[in-house]
Structures are given as C-alpha cells and as structure tokens.
Design a protein around this motif. Structure first.
Motif, PDB file in Angstrom:
ATOM      1  N   ALA A  88      23.388  -1.184  11.920  1.00 11.46           N
ATOM      2  CA  ALA A  88      22.757  -1.892  10.798  1.00 11.46           C
ATOM      3  C   ALA A  88      22.431  -3.307  11.232  1.00 11.46           C
ATOM      4  O   ALA A  88      22.990  -3.824  12.207  1.00 11.46           O
ATOM      5  N   ARG A  89      21.528  -3.897  10.519  1.00 11.79           N
ATOM      6  CA  ARG A  89      21.258  -5.318  10.729  1.00 11.79           C
ATOM      7  C   ARG A  89      20.788  -5.923   9.418  1.00 11.79           C
ATOM      8  O   ARG A  89      20.216  -5.234   8.567  1.00 11.79           O
ATOM      9  N   GLU A  90      21.064  -7.210   9.258  1.00 14.14           N
ATOM     10  CA  GLU A  90      20.543  -7.955   8.118  1.00 14.14           C
ATOM     11  C   GLU A  90      19.343  -8.742   8.595  1.00 14.14           C
ATOM     12  O   GLU A  90      19.374  -9.365   9.668  1.00 14.14           O
ATOM     13  N   HIS A  91      18.276  -8.720   7.811  1.00 16.51           N
ATOM     14  CA  HIS A  91      17.077  -9.479   8.121  1.00 16.51           C
ATOM     15  C   HIS A  91      17.026 -10.709   7.220  1.00 16.51           C
ATOM     16  O   HIS A  91      17.131 -10.590   5.995  1.00 16.51           O
ATOM     17  N   LEU A  92      16.865 -11.875   7.833  1.00 20.01           N
ATOM     18  CA  LEU A  92      16.808 -13.144   7.111  1.00 20.01           C
ATOM     19  C   LEU A  92      15.429 -13.752   7.303  1.00 20.01           C
ATOM     20  O   LEU A  92      15.009 -14.017   8.439  1.00 20.01           O
ATOM     21  N   GLN A  93      14.734 -13.985   6.192  1.00 15.95           N
ATOM     22  CA  GLN A  93      13.351 -14.445   6.221  1.00 15.95           C
ATOM     23  C   GLN A  93      13.236 -15.797   5.512  1.00 15.95           C
ATOM     24  O   GLN A  93      13.433 -15.889   4.297  1.00 15.95           O
ATOM     25  N   PRO A  94      12.922 -16.880   6.273  1.00 14.98           N
ATOM     26  CA  PRO A  94      12.793 -18.190   5.631  1.00 14.98           C
ATOM     27  C   PRO A  94      11.569 -18.311   4.735  1.00 14.98           C
ATOM     28  O   PRO A  94      11.567 -19.102   3.798  1.00 14.98           O
ATOM     29  N   ALA A  95      10.529 -17.512   5.002  1.00 23.08           N
ATOM     30  CA  ALA A  95       9.318 -17.534   4.175  1.00 23.08           C
ATOM     31  C   ALA A  95       9.500 -16.514   3.059  1.00 23.08           C
ATOM     32  O   ALA A  95       9.268 -15.321   3.256  1.00 23.08           O
ATOM     33  N   THR A  96       9.921 -16.963   1.908  1.00 20.27           N
ATOM     34  CA  THR A  96      10.345 -16.041   0.852  1.00 20.27           C
ATOM     35  C   THR A  96       9.208 -15.241   0.221  1.00 20.27           C
ATOM     36  O   THR A  96       9.457 -14.298  -0.531  1.00 20.27           O
ATOM     37  N   ASP A  97       7.962 -15.590   0.518  1.00 19.64           N
ATOM     38  CA  ASP A  97       6.832 -14.799   0.043  1.00 19.64           C
ATOM     39  C   ASP A  97       6.388 -13.767   1.082  1.00 19.64           C
ATOM     40  O   ASP A  97       5.375 -13.081   0.886  1.00 19.64           O
ATOM     41  N   THR A  98       7.139 -13.674   2.185  1.00 17.75           N
ATOM     42  CA  THR A  98       6.784 -12.787   3.291  1.00 17.75           C
ATOM     43  C   THR A  98       7.811 -11.673   3.405  1.00 17.75           C
ATOM     44  O   THR A  98       9.005 -11.914   3.206  1.00 17.75           O
ATOM     45  N   PRO A  99       7.387 -10.442   3.714  1.00 21.58           N
ATOM     46  CA  PRO A  99       8.346  -9.338   3.857  1.00 21.58           C
ATOM     47  C   PRO A  99       9.420  -9.638   4.904  1.00 21.58           C
ATOM     48  O   PRO A  99       9.186 -10.400   5.849  1.00 21.58           O
TER      49      PRO A  99
ATOM     50  N   PRO B 149       0.833  -1.203   0.000  1.00 21.31           N
ATOM     51  CA  PRO B 149       0.000   0.000   0.000  1.00 21.31           C
ATOM     52  C   PRO B 149       0.868   1.253   0.000  1.00 21.31           C
ATOM     53  O   PRO B 149       2.036   1.221   0.426  1.00 21.31           O
ATOM     54  N   VAL B 150       0.314   2.359  -0.437  1.00 22.20           N
ATOM     55  CA  VAL B 150       1.058   3.616  -0.418  1.00 22.20           C
ATOM     56  C   VAL B 150       1.445   3.978   1.012  1.00 22.20           C
ATOM     57  O   VAL B 150       2.547   4.470   1.256  1.00 22.20           O
ATOM     58  N   VAL B 151       0.559   3.727   1.960  1.00 19.50           N
ATOM     59  CA  VAL B 151       0.869   3.947   3.372  1.00 19.50           C
ATOM     60  C   VAL B 151       0.640   2.648   4.122  1.00 19.50           C
ATOM     61  O   VAL B 151      -0.464   2.104   4.107  1.00 19.50           O
ATOM     62  N   GLY B 152       1.692   2.146   4.755  1.00 24.50           N
ATOM     63  CA  GLY B 152       1.580   0.897   5.505  1.00 24.50           C
ATOM     64  C   GLY B 152       2.624   0.870   6.603  1.00 24.50           C
ATOM     65  O   GLY B 152       3.395   1.806   6.788  1.00 24.50           O
ATOM     66  N   THR B 153       2.666  -0.241   7.340  1.00 25.14           N
ATOM     67  CA  THR B 153       3.640  -0.365   8.419  1.00 25.14           C
ATOM     68  C   THR B 153       3.939  -1.820   8.707  1.00 25.14           C
ATOM     69  O   THR B 153       3.068  -2.680   8.600  1.00 25.14           O
ATOM     70  N   GLY B 154       5.203  -2.094   9.036  1.00 24.81           N
ATOM     71  CA  GLY B 154       5.589  -3.424   9.497  1.00 24.81           C
ATOM     72  C   GLY B 154       5.449  -4.529   8.480  1.00 24.81           C
ATOM     73  O   GLY B 154       5.430  -5.705   8.834  1.00 24.81           O
ATOM     74  N   GLY B 155       5.344  -4.183   7.189  1.00 19.73           N
ATOM     75  CA  GLY B 155       5.164  -5.216   6.179  1.00 19.73           C
ATOM     76  C   GLY B 155       3.745  -5.726   6.095  1.00 19.73           C
ATOM     77  O   GLY B 155       3.453  -6.667   5.331  1.00 19.73           O
ATOM     78  N   ASN B 156       2.831  -5.113   6.858  1.00 19.96           N
ATOM     79  CA  ASN B 156       1.424  -5.507   6.758  1.00 19.96           C
ATOM     80  C   ASN B 156       0.862  -5.076   5.400  1.00 19.96           C
ATOM     81  O   ASN B 156       1.262  -4.066   4.836  1.00 19.96           O
ATOM     82  N   ASP B 157      -0.053  -5.862   4.870  1.00 19.95           N
ATOM     83  CA  ASP B 157      -0.704  -5.540   3.592  1.00 19.95           C
ATOM     84  C   ASP B 157       0.275  -5.535   2.423  1.00 19.95           C
ATOM     85  O   ASP B 157       0.065  -4.835   1.425  1.00 19.95           O
ATOM     86  N   THR B 158       1.360  -6.316   2.550  1.00 21.46           N
ATOM     87  CA  THR B 158       2.368  -6.419   1.488  1.00 21.46           C
ATOM     88  C   THR B 158       2.402  -7.862   0.993  1.00 21.46           C
ATOM     89  O   THR B 158       2.420  -8.788   1.810  1.00 21.46           O
ATOM     90  N   PHE B 159       2.426  -8.037  -0.335  1.00 18.10           N
ATOM     91  CA  PHE B 159       2.286  -9.376  -0.895  1.00 18.10           C
ATOM     92  C   PHE B 159       3.300  -9.622  -2.009  1.00 18.10           C
ATOM     93  O   PHE B 159       3.566  -8.738  -2.821  1.00 18.10           O
ATOM     94  N   HIS B 160       3.840 -10.841  -2.029  1.00 14.57           N
ATOM     95  CA  HIS B 160       4.656 -11.282  -3.170  1.00 14.57           C
ATOM     96  C   HIS B 160       3.689 -11.708  -4.269  1.00 14.57           C
ATOM     97  O   HIS B 160       2.872 -12.608  -4.080  1.00 14.57           O
ATOM     98  N   VAL B 161       3.786 -11.063  -5.411  1.00 14.12           N
ATOM     99  CA  VAL B 161       2.848 -11.311  -6.513  1.00 14.12           C
ATOM    100  C   VAL B 161       3.629 -11.866  -7.693  1.00 14.12           C
ATOM    101  O   VAL B 161       4.357 -11.146  -8.376  1.00 14.12           O
ATOM    102  N   ASP B 162       3.485 -13.170  -7.921  1.00  7.93           N
ATOM    103  CA  ASP B 162       4.204 -13.804  -9.028  1.00  7.93           C
ATOM    104  C   ASP B 162       3.307 -14.693  -9.881  1.00  7.93           C
ATOM    105  O   ASP B 162       3.779 -15.474 -10.692  1.00  7.93           O
ATOM    106  N   THR B 163       2.004 -14.558  -9.701  1.00  9.53           N
ATOM    107  CA  THR B 163       1.041 -15.248 -10.563  1.00  9.53           C
ATOM    108  C   THR B 163      -0.135 -14.308 -10.814  1.00  9.53           C
ATOM    109  O   THR B 163      -0.370 -13.361 -10.047  1.00  9.53           O
ATOM    110  N   SER B 164      -0.868 -14.582 -11.863  1.00  7.57           N
ATOM    111  CA  SER B 164      -2.047 -13.759 -12.158  1.00  7.57           C
ATOM    112  C   SER B 164      -3.082 -13.850 -11.043  1.00  7.57           C
ATOM    113  O   SER B 164      -3.756 -12.852 -10.726  1.00  7.57           O
ATOM    114  N   ALA B 165      -3.208 -15.016 -10.441  1.00  7.58           N
ATOM    115  CA  ALA B 165      -4.179 -15.173  -9.351  1.00  7.58           C
ATOM    116  C   ALA B 165      -3.793 -14.304  -8.157  1.00  7.58           C
ATOM    117  O   ALA B 165      -4.650 -13.668  -7.524  1.00  7.58           O
ATOM    118  N   ARG B 166      -2.490 -14.270  -7.831  1.00 11.05           N
ATOM    119  CA  ARG B 166      -2.040 -13.431  -6.715  1.00 11.05           C
ATOM    120  C   ARG B 166      -2.243 -11.954  -7.035  1.00 11.05           C
ATOM    121  O   ARG B 166      -2.574 -11.154  -6.152  1.00 11.05           O
TER     122      ARG B 166
END
Length: 325
Positions: free
Chosen positions: A219-230, A157-174
């Motif tokens: 600084a910190r590096e963020h490592l996310q095992p769920a690759t479709d998640t922010p 979204p144009v305005v959001g927080t904490g990665g909420n309402d953010t989606f990995h979109v790699d198919t037409s259905a998504r």
C-alpha cells in the motif's frame, strides 16, 4: 523441472513501464526472461493467432517471428481505451485453460468503465461517495446534480487513466467548463461528491492498495499539495509506502471487498479513510513506482501467483523464490 515459458503481453505505447518491472520479476523468479509480445497483435483486427496445440494454446505472431506455447500469460499494461479490443483474446485464453490472472473481459470492463463500477458497488454495498453518471446533460441537468451533491465535487470521464481529464468542480464556472470539455470529446462522465480527504496541513491524500486474491500485498499513501489536482503520482502526488500491516484494517478489508466486487484477482484500489472509508476506483493494472521497492513488493508476488497457479494446475510444488526459500 524445466523452466516455464512465460509470455509477457503488453502495449508498448503505454508510458507507465510496468512491463519492465514484470520482466525483471519473471527473471528473478525463474532465471529466464519472458517472451515479450506486443498486445496489439491480439487486439481486434490484429494478425496474432492462437491455435490449439494438443490440449494447449499456441501463439503465433508473424510480425515478431514468434511461434510458441506459453505455460503462463502475463497480460498487463493495456491502456483503458484499448482493453475492449482484447476481449476476444481473453476469451481465447480462458477457453484453452491458459494460466493467467488477466481475468475475463467482463471484470476488466466493470473496473475500467467507471459507470459500471459505481453500479456494481451499489449492488454489493461497497462504500463510495455519492455519484451521478452524466451523458450529454443539459446545463440545467448538470446544475441540478451539482447542487444535489453539495457543490463540491469531482468530475471524471467514464473511461480515463492517470487522473487525466479529471477536475475538481466547486463552482458553476468550473462545472460549465467540465461539461463543455466532455461534450467536445463526446464522452459520458461522472460527478461525485468530494470526500473531504484533505490533511490538517492542507494536503489532499488517498491510499493506493494493491490486492492479490484475498490479501493486501502493498500500500501507499498519496499526498498531493495541489488540492484541485487528482492524487496520482503522475499528477505530482508524493507516494509514502506502507507495509500491509500499517494500513488501517478497515481500509484493507474495503480494498479486498472492492476488488472482489468487480471480479478481479489482482487490482490497485484507490480509497480514502474519510467518511468511514470510501472507494474511488479499482485499477485493473495499477502502475508500479519506486524501482526496487515495488518490484519486490508487488511485481514479484504477482508473477509468483501465476507460478503457483501453474504448479497447482500441473499437480506439482510451487515454483519460484517461494519454492526455494
């Protein structure tokens, strides 16, 4: 020299808890706690008042039985959707010359509303992944943008927080689900080309870089095992802390440039090393994690910067731990 009066003005509805880190930092540096104020009193329609007191600003909050003249104002932990309501208060602080790193409403808005951030980065040549801003697009319009961006994208979204309402979109259905989600909430959104920021062992990763003025303080590096998640820690990413010297120089330079581009004196910059280094966003008030580590690495330098600015305004020596070291 008497202790400075520091106002910590924050929104208690925020779950991040940054105000506790900042309160601890104030007490470590000055030996006294800050005056805590609910920021909602100074939002549009609030009953908090700012009145001239000689050449100073006096803050009055009847609901909290507060009436005082602050030397420093820490305005922090304001949720993105509530920031525009504080624009008048920011201008009040500025017009009275109050010592604060809250910046002005224009800088807050540029960093908070990501469509404005994208445009500012384009203007200033800040590296970012190709992005389109969408406002209630037709299915055909959304599909055309998706195709142009390579069919591997992120929607937010144009305005959001904490990665909420953010989606990995790699198919037409998504894509259809994301478009319907934003349409239901009547919000504009962005679609960005994926940065390919996945490690060899399959972890999505990015960096959070804390910039204060023209330097990186942490600084910190963020490592996310769920690759479709922010890659946000609140979304399950693991934070690996880095000393500023351990951050690749090009990423440090990019973070400082991105912070300057949106006009902030302090920020948390999210970026990736892939594609030569690209910025995702600039956080106006980045959250602190990991207790003592970021208390000392980020919150203390942030408060110290206010004390240094106060000392400079008063023509005296720097205050706080740095002055006594």
């Amino acid at each position: 020299m008497s202790r400075p009066c520091i106002a910590l003005i924050a929104d208690p509805t925020s779950p991040e808890g940054c105000r506790e880190y900042l309160a601890d930092a104030v007490e470590l540096l000055t030996g006294a706690p800050p005056v805590r104020v609910d920021s909602r009193h100074f939002a549009t329609g609030g009953t908090g008042r700012g009145v001239r007191h000689g050449n100073r600003l006096r803050l009055q909050v009847p609901e909290q039985r507060l009436d005082f003249v602050p030397d420093v104002v820490l305005l922090y932990e304001i949720p993105p959707h509530h920031r525009r309501a504080l624009a008048g208060f920011q201008r009040l602080l500025e017009s009275h010359g109050v010592v604060t790193l809250a910046a002005g409403p224009d800088a807050w808005r540029t960093a908070t509303e990501k469509n404005l951030t994208v445009e500012r980065f384009r203007r200033d040549g800040i590296a970012q992944m190709e992005t389109a801003v969408l406002s209630r697009p037709s299915p055909t319009e959304a599909a055309d943008v998706f195709e142009r961006l390579g069919r591997d994208t992120w929607a937010r979204p144009v305005v959001g927080t904490g990665g909420n309402d953010t989606f990995h979109v790699d198919t037409s259905a998504r894509l259809e689900r994301a478009a319907a989600y934003y349409a239901e909430r009547d919000t504009d959104w962005l679609l960005s080309r994926d940065a390919g920021n996945v490690t060899a062992d399959g972890l999505r990763h990015q960096f959070r870089v804390f910039v204060l003025g023209d330097r990186v303080v942490h600084a910190r590096e963020h490592l996310q095992p769920a690759t479709d998640t922010p890659c946000n820690t609140c979304q399950g990413a693991t934070a690996v802390h880095l000393a500023p010297s351990d951050l690749p120089p090009r990423l440090a330079e990019l973070a400082v440039a991105a912070t300057a581009s949106v006009g902030l004196p302090f920020a948390g910059v999210d970026l990736a090393a892939e594609n030569g280094g690209v910025v995702f966003e600039v956080n106006v008030q980045p959250a602190f994690v990991d207790g003592e580590r970021e208390l000392h690495a980020v919150a203390v330098p942030y408060v110290q910067a206010h004390l240094d600015a106060l000392a400079a305004a008063c023509g005296g020596p720097r205050r706080g731990l740095t002055a006594s070291a």
